[in-house]
Design an enzyme around this catalytic site. Sequence first.
Site, PDB file in Angstrom:
ATOM      1  N   VAL A  49      14.078  -5.510  82.019  1.00  0.00           N
ATOM      2  CA  VAL A  49      13.494  -7.182  81.416  1.00  0.00           C
ATOM      3  C   VAL A  49      12.786  -7.694  82.324  1.00  0.00           C
ATOM      4  O   VAL A  49      12.345  -8.618  82.220  1.00  0.00           O
ATOM      5  CB  VAL A  49      14.217  -6.963  80.503  1.00  0.00           C
ATOM      6  CG1 VAL A  49      14.208  -6.806  79.365  1.00  0.00           C
ATOM      7  CG2 VAL A  49      15.468  -7.788  80.492  1.00  0.00           C
ATOM      8  N   HIS A  75      11.686  -2.748  76.650  1.00  0.00           N
ATOM      9  CA  HIS A  75      12.858  -3.428  76.428  1.00  0.00           C
ATOM     10  C   HIS A  75      12.415  -4.997  76.417  1.00  0.00           C
ATOM     11  O   HIS A  75      13.834  -5.220  75.919  1.00  0.00           O
ATOM     12  CB  HIS A  75      13.925  -2.932  76.313  1.00  0.00           C
ATOM     13  CG  HIS A  75      14.486  -1.692  76.679  1.00  0.00           C
ATOM     14  ND1 HIS A  75      15.990  -1.303  77.407  1.00  0.00           N
ATOM     15  CD2 HIS A  75      14.369  -0.837  75.738  1.00  0.00           C
ATOM     16  CE1 HIS A  75      16.674   0.108  77.170  1.00  0.00           C
ATOM     17  NE2 HIS A  75      15.482   0.305  75.716  1.00  0.00           N
ATOM     18  N   CYS A 119      10.350 -26.313  65.946  1.00  0.00           N
ATOM     19  CA  CYS A 119      10.071 -26.562  64.532  1.00  0.00           C
ATOM     20  C   CYS A 119      12.021 -26.447  64.162  1.00  0.00           C
ATOM     21  O   CYS A 119      12.155 -26.263  62.764  1.00  0.00           O
ATOM     22  CB  CYS A 119       9.786 -24.715  63.599  1.00  0.00           C
ATOM     23  SG  CYS A 119      10.580 -23.570  64.100  1.00  0.00           S
TER      24      CYS A 119
HETATM   25  P1  OAD Z   1      22.756   1.172  83.058  1.00  0.00           P
HETATM   26  O1  OAD Z   1      23.555   0.711  84.137  1.00  0.00           O
HETATM   27  O2  OAD Z   1      23.254   2.107  82.246  1.00  0.00           O
HETATM   28  O3  OAD Z   1      22.654   2.402  84.898  1.00  0.00           O
HETATM   29  C1  OAD Z   1      21.429   2.370  85.833  1.00  0.00           C
HETATM   30  C2  OAD Z   1      21.883   2.825  86.685  1.00  0.00           C
HETATM   31  O4  OAD Z   1      21.464   3.489  87.418  1.00  0.00           O
HETATM   32  C3  OAD Z   1      22.922   4.459  87.242  1.00  0.00           C
HETATM   33  O5  OAD Z   1      22.836   6.012  85.739  1.00  0.00           O
HETATM   34  C4  OAD Z   1      23.206   3.833  88.815  1.00  0.00           C
HETATM   35  O6  OAD Z   1      23.653   5.482  88.818  1.00  0.00           O
HETATM   36  C5  OAD Z   1      21.676   3.802  88.958  1.00  0.00           C
HETATM   37  N1  OAD Z   1      21.919   3.577  90.698  1.00  0.00           N
HETATM   38  C6  OAD Z   1      22.319   2.093  90.708  1.00  0.00           C
HETATM   39  N2  OAD Z   1      22.020   1.718  92.154  1.00  0.00           N
HETATM   40  C7  OAD Z   1      21.031   2.597  92.324  1.00  0.00           C
HETATM   41  C8  OAD Z   1      19.851   2.583  93.120  1.00  0.00           C
HETATM   42  N3  OAD Z   1      19.745   1.883  94.528  1.00  0.00           N
HETATM   43  N4  OAD Z   1      19.259   3.668  93.708  1.00  0.00           N
HETATM   44  C9  OAD Z   1      18.820   4.345  92.028  1.00  0.00           C
HETATM   45  N5  OAD Z   1      20.305   4.445  91.525  1.00  0.00           N
HETATM   46  C10 OAD Z   1      20.725   3.409  91.314  1.00  0.00           C
HETATM   47  O7  OAD Z   1      20.591   0.615  83.766  1.00  0.00           O
HETATM   48  P2  OAD Z   1      20.115   1.662  82.229  1.00  0.00           P
HETATM   49  O8  OAD Z   1      19.632   3.045  82.274  1.00  0.00           O
HETATM   50  O9  OAD Z   1      18.701   0.987  82.907  1.00  0.00           O
HETATM   51  O10 OAD Z   1      19.138  -2.360  77.298  1.00  0.00           O
HETATM   52  O11 OAD Z   1      20.549   0.902  80.946  1.00  0.00           O
HETATM   53  C11 OAD Z   1      20.217   0.849  80.044  1.00  0.00           C
HETATM   54  C12 OAD Z   1      19.026   0.171  78.648  1.00  0.00           C
HETATM   55  O12 OAD Z   1      20.827  -0.607  78.934  1.00  0.00           O
HETATM   56  C13 OAD Z   1      19.168  -1.649  79.413  1.00  0.00           C
HETATM   57  O13 OAD Z   1      17.831  -1.667  79.667  1.00  0.00           O
HETATM   58  C14 OAD Z   1      19.470  -2.063  78.335  1.00  0.00           C
HETATM   59  C15 OAD Z   1      20.930  -1.941  78.961  1.00  0.00           C
HETATM   60  O14 OAD Z   1      21.568  -2.536  77.812  1.00  0.00           O
HETATM   61  C16 OAD Z   1      18.997  -3.322  77.002  1.00  0.00           C
HETATM   62  O15 OAD Z   1      18.722  -4.346  77.438  1.00  0.00           O
HETATM   63  C17 OAD Z   1      17.973  -3.106  75.311  1.00  0.00           C
END
Ligand code: OAD
Length: 236
Positions: free
Chosen positions: A99, A115, A146
Amino acid sequence: MEQTRAWLKQARSVAVLTGAGISAESGVPTFRGKQGLWKQYRPEELANADAFHRDPRLVWEWYNWRRSLIAKAHPNPGHYALADLASRIPNFTLISQNVDDLHEQAGSRDVLKVHGDIWQLRCLNCGRQHIDPRPALPEIPPHCHCGGLLRPGVVWFGEELPRHIWCKALQAARTAELFLVIGTSAVVYPAASLVHIAKRAGAHIVELNITETVITNDIDDFLAGPCGEILPKLIA
Ligand code: OAD
């Protein structure tokens, strides 16, 4: 990396799904693991409508914390590499679960933000939407002209994704020859389903992450390491 580079050179259609990992090197904490905890709360406990109705102030405190971190952040080489890649592939789609606006700041256009957008606010009473770029809102919970309660313009657990954006993301997954899954734990649906949809439609799936995830066994190539290092190398 050679295999992925070869696929990238041949592909006319590439789709990319990014998650919080791509912004981690910019100083924006990911959601899962110790780093993602805020005052001992997991994201699922705060990013939902029930939590907001129960305690809008608490939820807004969390969003204010994330807003102030994102406001300070700058795109990293991973964001720039993807913006560069877009200019070299005839059909390129960037789908992001993030986001923040770091892809846009790096020059990516038409990012499919499945998202939502942390800078956007929406009134629960009149439905009015607007952008408020202040790092942290001075009065929380904020209210609309409002009198209605304003909520963050993001998608919470249990809510539908914005339909027109999701349709474009589905179309990109179905038609991609190469699908890159970058910096996401791939556990949040329906965003994670794009990986399986692309796979079934015949795309090569390449994952880039610092650790293996739930999808690692089902993919075609795994690039281990931080996005900010691996993506510039891949694209070079
Ligand atoms: P997560 O926090 O679940 O996962 C982040 C991923 O990034 C993990 O698999 C880490 O191993 C990896 N990671 C961390 N640092 C990294 C780097 N420097 N290079 C490569 N990989 C790295 O985050 P998301 O998968 O984005 O939703 O989570 C999905 C959704 O859950 C988000 O969009 C949010 C959250 O709740 C909403 O807000 C609706």
